[in-house]
Design a protein around this motif. Structure first.
Motif, PDB file in Angstrom:
ATOM      1  N   ASN A 100       0.773  -1.166  -0.074  1.00  0.00           N
ATOM      2  CA  ASN A 100      -0.032   0.008  -0.070  1.00  0.00           C
ATOM      3  C   ASN A 100       0.756   1.439  -0.053  1.00  0.00           C
ATOM      4  O   ASN A 100       0.548   2.348  -0.537  1.00  0.00           O
ATOM      5  CB  ASN A 100      -0.996   0.077   1.113  1.00  0.00           C
ATOM      6  CG  ASN A 100      -2.145  -1.049   0.954  1.00  0.00           C
ATOM      7  OD1 ASN A 100      -2.536  -1.378  -0.286  1.00  0.00           O
ATOM      8  ND2 ASN A 100      -2.662  -1.436   2.054  1.00  0.00           N
ATOM      9  N   GLN A 101       2.075   1.252   0.894  1.00  0.00           N
ATOM     10  CA  GLN A 101       2.833   2.448   0.677  1.00  0.00           C
ATOM     11  C   GLN A 101       3.422   2.844  -0.564  1.00  0.00           C
ATOM     12  O   GLN A 101       3.408   3.930  -1.048  1.00  0.00           O
ATOM     13  CB  GLN A 101       3.968   2.106   1.965  1.00  0.00           C
ATOM     14  CG  GLN A 101       3.491   2.330   3.346  1.00  0.00           C
ATOM     15  CD  GLN A 101       4.707   1.974   4.203  1.00  0.00           C
ATOM     16  OE1 GLN A 101       5.598   1.279   4.071  1.00  0.00           O
ATOM     17  NE2 GLN A 101       4.508   2.468   5.537  1.00  0.00           N
ATOM     18  N   ALA A 102       3.825   1.540  -1.261  1.00  0.00           N
ATOM     19  CA  ALA A 102       4.422   1.736  -2.798  1.00  0.00           C
ATOM     20  C   ALA A 102       3.328   2.161  -3.594  1.00  0.00           C
ATOM     21  O   ALA A 102       3.632   2.983  -4.319  1.00  0.00           O
ATOM     22  CB  ALA A 102       4.951   0.271  -2.947  1.00  0.00           C
ATOM     23  N   LEU A 103       2.173   1.706  -3.488  1.00  0.00           N
ATOM     24  CA  LEU A 103       1.164   2.218  -4.477  1.00  0.00           C
ATOM     25  C   LEU A 103       0.791   3.718  -4.158  1.00  0.00           C
ATOM     26  O   LEU A 103       0.584   4.542  -5.204  1.00  0.00           O
ATOM     27  CB  LEU A 103      -0.052   1.300  -4.345  1.00  0.00           C
ATOM     28  CG  LEU A 103      -0.136  -0.025  -4.688  1.00  0.00           C
ATOM     29  CD1 LEU A 103      -1.414  -0.984  -4.443  1.00  0.00           C
ATOM     30  CD2 LEU A 103       0.073   0.048  -6.369  1.00  0.00           C
ATOM     31  N   LEU A 104       1.044   4.017  -2.877  1.00  0.00           N
ATOM     32  CA  LEU A 104       0.434   5.431  -2.538  1.00  0.00           C
ATOM     33  C   LEU A 104       1.569   6.204  -3.283  1.00  0.00           C
ATOM     34  O   LEU A 104       1.442   7.398  -3.613  1.00  0.00           O
ATOM     35  CB  LEU A 104       0.515   5.565  -1.113  1.00  0.00           C
ATOM     36  CG  LEU A 104      -1.085   5.228  -0.532  1.00  0.00           C
ATOM     37  CD1 LEU A 104      -0.751   5.194   1.151  1.00  0.00           C
ATOM     38  CD2 LEU A 104      -2.152   6.177  -1.101  1.00  0.00           C
ATOM     39  N   ASN A 105       3.019   5.812  -3.146  1.00  0.00           N
ATOM     40  CA  ASN A 105       4.140   6.693  -3.280  1.00  0.00           C
ATOM     41  C   ASN A 105       3.865   6.739  -5.015  1.00  0.00           C
ATOM     42  O   ASN A 105       4.302   7.510  -5.485  1.00  0.00           O
ATOM     43  CB  ASN A 105       5.561   5.787  -3.062  1.00  0.00           C
ATOM     44  CG  ASN A 105       5.909   5.994  -1.661  1.00  0.00           C
ATOM     45  OD1 ASN A 105       5.371   6.990  -1.046  1.00  0.00           O
ATOM     46  ND2 ASN A 105       6.600   5.285  -1.186  1.00  0.00           N
ATOM     47  N   LEU A 106       3.474   5.506  -5.674  1.00  0.00           N
ATOM     48  CA  LEU A 106       3.692   5.426  -7.020  1.00  0.00           C
ATOM     49  C   LEU A 106       2.508   6.401  -7.674  1.00  0.00           C
ATOM     50  O   LEU A 106       2.524   7.562  -8.559  1.00  0.00           O
ATOM     51  CB  LEU A 106       3.269   4.206  -7.518  1.00  0.00           C
ATOM     52  CG  LEU A 106       2.653   3.993  -9.230  1.00  0.00           C
ATOM     53  CD1 LEU A 106       4.024   4.291  -9.791  1.00  0.00           C
ATOM     54  CD2 LEU A 106       2.360   2.627  -9.628  1.00  0.00           C
ATOM     55  N   ILE A 107       1.174   6.424  -6.818  1.00  0.00           N
ATOM     56  CA  ILE A 107       0.156   7.350  -7.141  1.00  0.00           C
ATOM     57  C   ILE A 107       0.604   8.915  -7.009  1.00  0.00           C
ATOM     58  O   ILE A 107       0.354   9.675  -7.504  1.00  0.00           O
ATOM     59  CB  ILE A 107      -0.920   7.081  -6.278  1.00  0.00           C
ATOM     60  CG1 ILE A 107      -1.679   5.767  -6.607  1.00  0.00           C
ATOM     61  CG2 ILE A 107      -1.995   8.139  -6.530  1.00  0.00           C
ATOM     62  CD1 ILE A 107      -2.915   5.440  -5.835  1.00  0.00           C
ATOM     63  N   THR A 108       1.102   9.225  -6.169  1.00  0.00           N
ATOM     64  CA  THR A 108       1.738  10.424  -5.845  1.00  0.00           C
ATOM     65  C   THR A 108       2.838  10.895  -6.913  1.00  0.00           C
ATOM     66  O   THR A 108       2.801  12.377  -7.396  1.00  0.00           O
ATOM     67  CB  THR A 108       2.656  10.527  -4.425  1.00  0.00           C
ATOM     68  OG1 THR A 108       1.523  10.114  -3.480  1.00  0.00           O
ATOM     69  CG2 THR A 108       3.018  12.054  -3.995  1.00  0.00           C
ATOM     70  N   LYS A 109       3.676  10.141  -7.091  1.00  0.00           N
ATOM     71  CA  LYS A 109       4.643  10.193  -8.427  1.00  0.00           C
ATOM     72  C   LYS A 109       4.162  10.481  -9.717  1.00  0.00           C
ATOM     73  O   LYS A 109       4.246  11.678 -10.317  1.00  0.00           O
ATOM     74  CB  LYS A 109       5.552   9.291  -8.407  1.00  0.00           C
ATOM     75  CG  LYS A 109       6.774   9.248  -7.238  1.00  0.00           C
ATOM     76  CD  LYS A 109       7.823   8.063  -7.442  1.00  0.00           C
ATOM     77  CE  LYS A 109       8.509   8.182  -6.191  1.00  0.00           C
ATOM     78  NZ  LYS A 109       9.406   7.064  -6.223  1.00  0.00           N
TER      79      LYS A 109
END
Length: 153
Positions: A102-111
């Motif tokens: 989930n943290q990786a997906l949130l980072n991807l969405i933010t980027k």
């Protein structure tokens, strides 16, 4: 068998039977084994000693059975605790994996959001960042997913 003289007796025991059923048991035993003993006293002594020995032996046997049953129960409890511990470790690993995904997906969405439209996410309020547009939207979506999962099973 020679009779023991009264002066040679160290201790005496007397049996008194108050119940007809007990009397019948003694009577049948005496009739069955009457030719094996010299006297009624010898037969009664043998019956009493045999019964006492059997009770002591059974008690030892019962205690060993109880100890083995206790050991078996403790082993089963230990096996269950080992299984629970292993399941907890797997659940911990699974939860941590989900959090990191989930943290990786949130980072991807933010980027991706920053790349699509270069906005400064830090310039918005905490409410704007974390509250849904529709207050009931997340709850409704959770309820819909739960209903789907319940219907599938």
């Amino acid at each position: 068998m020679a009779r023991i003289k009264t002066k040679d007796l160290k201790t005496q025991y007397m049996i008194r039977v108050y119940n007809q059923d007990e009397y019948e048991i003694f009577k049948r035993a005496l009739e069955k084994f009457k030719d094996k003993f010299d006297s009624l006293n010898d037969a009664m002594k043998y019956f009493a000693l045999l019964g006492a020995d059997k009770m002591l032996g059974d008690n030892t046997l019962n205690q060993s059975i109880n100890f083995s049953e206790i050991r078996k129960s403790l082993q089963e409890i230990n096996d269950k605790l080992t299984t629970i511990s292993a399941n907890q470790k797997m659940d911990f690993v699974d939860t941590n994996a989900n959090v990191r995904v989930n943290q990786a997906l949130l980072n991807l969405i933010t980027k991706l959001l920053n790349k699509q439209s270069p906005i400064n996410l830090n310039s918005y309020s905490q409410g704007w960042k974390y509250d849904p547009l529709d207050k009931n939207g997340i709850d409704n979506e959770r309820d819909r997913i739960l209903r789907e999962l319940i219907d599938v099973r």
